[in-house]
Write an enzyme that holds these catalytic residues in place. Structure first.
Site, PDB file in Angstrom:
ATOM      1  N   ASP A   1       0.489  11.295  -7.782  1.00  0.00           N
ATOM      2  CA  ASP A   1       0.439   9.985  -7.131  1.00  0.00           C
ATOM      3  C   ASP A   1      -0.993   9.479  -7.028  1.00  0.00           C
ATOM      4  OD1 ASP A   1       3.048  10.644  -6.832  1.00  0.00           O
ATOM      5  OD2 ASP A   1       3.006  10.819  -4.644  1.00  0.00           O
TER       6      ASP A   1
ATOM      7  N   GLU B   1       9.610  14.756 -12.654  1.00  0.00           N
ATOM      8  CA  GLU B   1       9.721  14.837 -11.191  1.00  0.00           C
ATOM      9  C   GLU B   1       9.575  16.292 -10.754  1.00  0.00           C
ATOM     10  OE1 GLU B   1       8.966  12.321  -9.125  1.00  0.00           O
ATOM     11  OE2 GLU B   1      10.591  11.213 -10.088  1.00  0.00           O
TER      12      GLU B   1
ATOM     13  N   TYR C   1      10.900  18.680   0.589  1.00  0.00           N
ATOM     14  CA  TYR C   1       9.961  18.662  -0.542  1.00  0.00           C
ATOM     15  C   TYR C   1       9.169  19.969  -0.566  1.00  0.00           C
ATOM     16  CZ  TYR C   1       6.259  16.812  -3.578  1.00  0.00           C
ATOM     17  OH  TYR C   1       5.370  16.614  -4.604  1.00  0.00           O
TER      18      TYR C   1
ATOM     19  N   GLU D   1      -3.702  14.857   1.987  1.00  0.00           N
ATOM     20  CA  GLU D   1      -2.263  14.877   2.252  1.00  0.00           C
ATOM     21  C   GLU D   1      -1.764  16.317   2.439  1.00  0.00           C
ATOM     22  OE1 GLU D   1       1.556  12.241   1.093  1.00  0.00           O
ATOM     23  OE2 GLU D   1      -0.435  11.641   0.552  1.00  0.00           O
TER      24      GLU D   1
ATOM     25  N   LEU E   1       7.507   5.129  -3.504  1.00  0.00           N
ATOM     26  CA  LEU E   1       6.605   4.375  -4.380  1.00  0.00           C
ATOM     27  C   LEU E   1       5.142   4.654  -4.035  1.00  0.00           C
ATOM     28  CD1 LEU E   1       8.661   1.047  -4.446  1.00  0.00           C
ATOM     29  CD2 LEU E   1       8.735   2.964  -6.060  1.00  0.00           C
TER      30      LEU E   1
END
Ligand code: ADP
Ligand code: MG
Length: 379
Positions: free
Chosen positions: A168, A29, A217, A156, A121
């Site tokens: 992702d 992560e 983030y 993104e 997700l």
């Protein structure tokens, strides 16, 4: 079903369909944007994009998940956000394609997805990758999986404003059924790590309302980049725990703890992939437990709801379950790996304790790893 809906909306059958999965990350992560390693797998949930070219340069898009709204824009225009937040992902993908030197033309697009949104997700990456698959098919661009992933990430990062890494989009583009994907986020090399026979992947959505996810983030990412910079490194991939500790006095508390998480997490990813390949659940359980603790203490991105889910899983199954918070943090889902025979016990424990302890209801999914991007032409 979707083809009929497309026909009803746009007056003709779709020429093609692209679909791409959401993902769950077993471990690794916040390592992707630090040039490290990750171990995600594709979910069976997919985002589907039915498409048809148009000659007038207009991109007209609808989403089954947002039936009250639609968006329409010229494929040649500079990126600007529209009225529909969800449709900005489509504008962003078109802009990323244009900036990469391609000339996307007009399209009618219908999105339909069963990837849960905003739950960690990665419904956004599934959408970007499916859209890129649709444009690549419609305009005959031979984009490979890594190029698709990079374009989705660029959409993104540059236009949506989330400074996510490549994980992702890459797993959504490249995943294979039945296996997790060990990704080296520096070289983009991938290696399978199959889920052993008899094991189950259980995703527990905390349903904790997420807030400030993107801004926090991005702040964490800034800490990591500043730490690498102060240590004289291009990124934290090259750093060691000893190296981070040696620089502690030059780093802020945040920079130090984020960096320590990243370098230790990288080791855990490689060890976890080995444990998975060797079918060693106890080792995997220990590694994911350390990973979760590191998200609590060093990266500081968990919430009581996800901590509670992990504790419930551990209380029920001990070292027979590997469990940790997954995704961008501040809520979202917990991923668990256990024997299929233990799933019932795990779900019963969640049912019995989670609502009582948090006032929330968890949503659980037992998943088999799905496939990456698929593009079909109907004509
Ligand atoms: P996550 O990627 O973890 O699900 P994000 O906040 O990054 O969460 O992305 C969720 C956003 O992606 C949604 O708020 C919406 O704007 C867009 N999105 C995802 N799925 C769809 C869909 N089926 N139709 C339209 N927009 C979608
Ligand atoms: Mg996302």
């Amino acid at each position: 079903m979707s083809s009929t809906a497309f026909q009803a909306l746009f007056g003709a059958a779709p020429q093609g369909t692209a679909s791409a999965p959401g993902r769950v990350n077993l471990i690794g992560e916040f390592t992707d944007y630090n040039g490290g390693w990750v171990l995600p797998l594709a979910l069976p949930f997919r985002c589907r994009v039915d498409w048809q070219r148009r000659d007038d340069g207009t991109v007209s898009v609808r989403s089954r998940e947002y039936p009250e709204s639609m968006d329409s824009f010229n494929s040649q225009d500079e990126y600007s956000p529209g009225e529909q937040g969800w449709a900005n992902y489509v504008r962003a993908v078109v802009a990323a394609l244009r900036e990469s030197g391609r000339a996307p033309g007009g399209m009618n697009l219908l999105i339909s997805s069963d990837v849960p949104q905003g739950r960690g997700l990665s419904s956004s990456a599934a959408l970007e990758v499916a859209l890129l698959g649709a444009f690549a098919s419609a305009f005959n661009w031979p984009l490979d999986q890594a190029e698709i992933a990079a374009l989705g990430q660029r959409a993104e990062n540059q236009f949506i404003g989330c400074q996510c890494g490549i994980m992702d989009q890459l797993v959504s583009a490249a995943a294979q059924a039945g296996t997790a994907l060990q990704i080296d986020c520096q070289s983009l090399a991938t290696e399978d790590a199959a889920i052993p026979e008899g094991w189950a992947i259980v995703v527990l959505d905390s349903n904790h309302p997420r807030q400030l996810v993107d801004s926090e983030y991005n702040l964490r990412r800034q800490d990591c980049e500043a730490a690498a910079n102060i240590m004289g490194l291009a990124n934290l991939r090259e750093a060691t725990p000893e190296g981070v500790r040696a620089h502690q006095s030059a780093l802020t508390r945040g920079q130090f703890s984020r960096a320590l998480h990243v370098v230790e997490e990288n080791h855990r990813v490689l060890a976890s992939a080995q444990a998975l390949r060797a079918g060693q659940l106890t080792e995997l359980a220990a590694l994911l437990a350390q990973g979760h603790q590191s998200l609590v203490e060093l990266f500081e991105v968990t919430v009581p709801a996800t901590d509670t889910l992990v504790a419930i899983a551990k209380n029920a199954l001990g070292n027979r379950v590997a469990a940790r918070q997954t995704g961008g943090g501040f809520g979202g889902a917990v991923v668990c790996i256990c024997e299929q025979d233990d799933v019932e016990l795990l779900l019963a424990a969640v049912q019995q304790h989670y609502h009582q302890q948090t006032g929330l209801e968890a949503t659980s999914f037992v998943c088999t790893p799905g496939r990456g991007l698929e593009c079909v032409i109907h004509e």
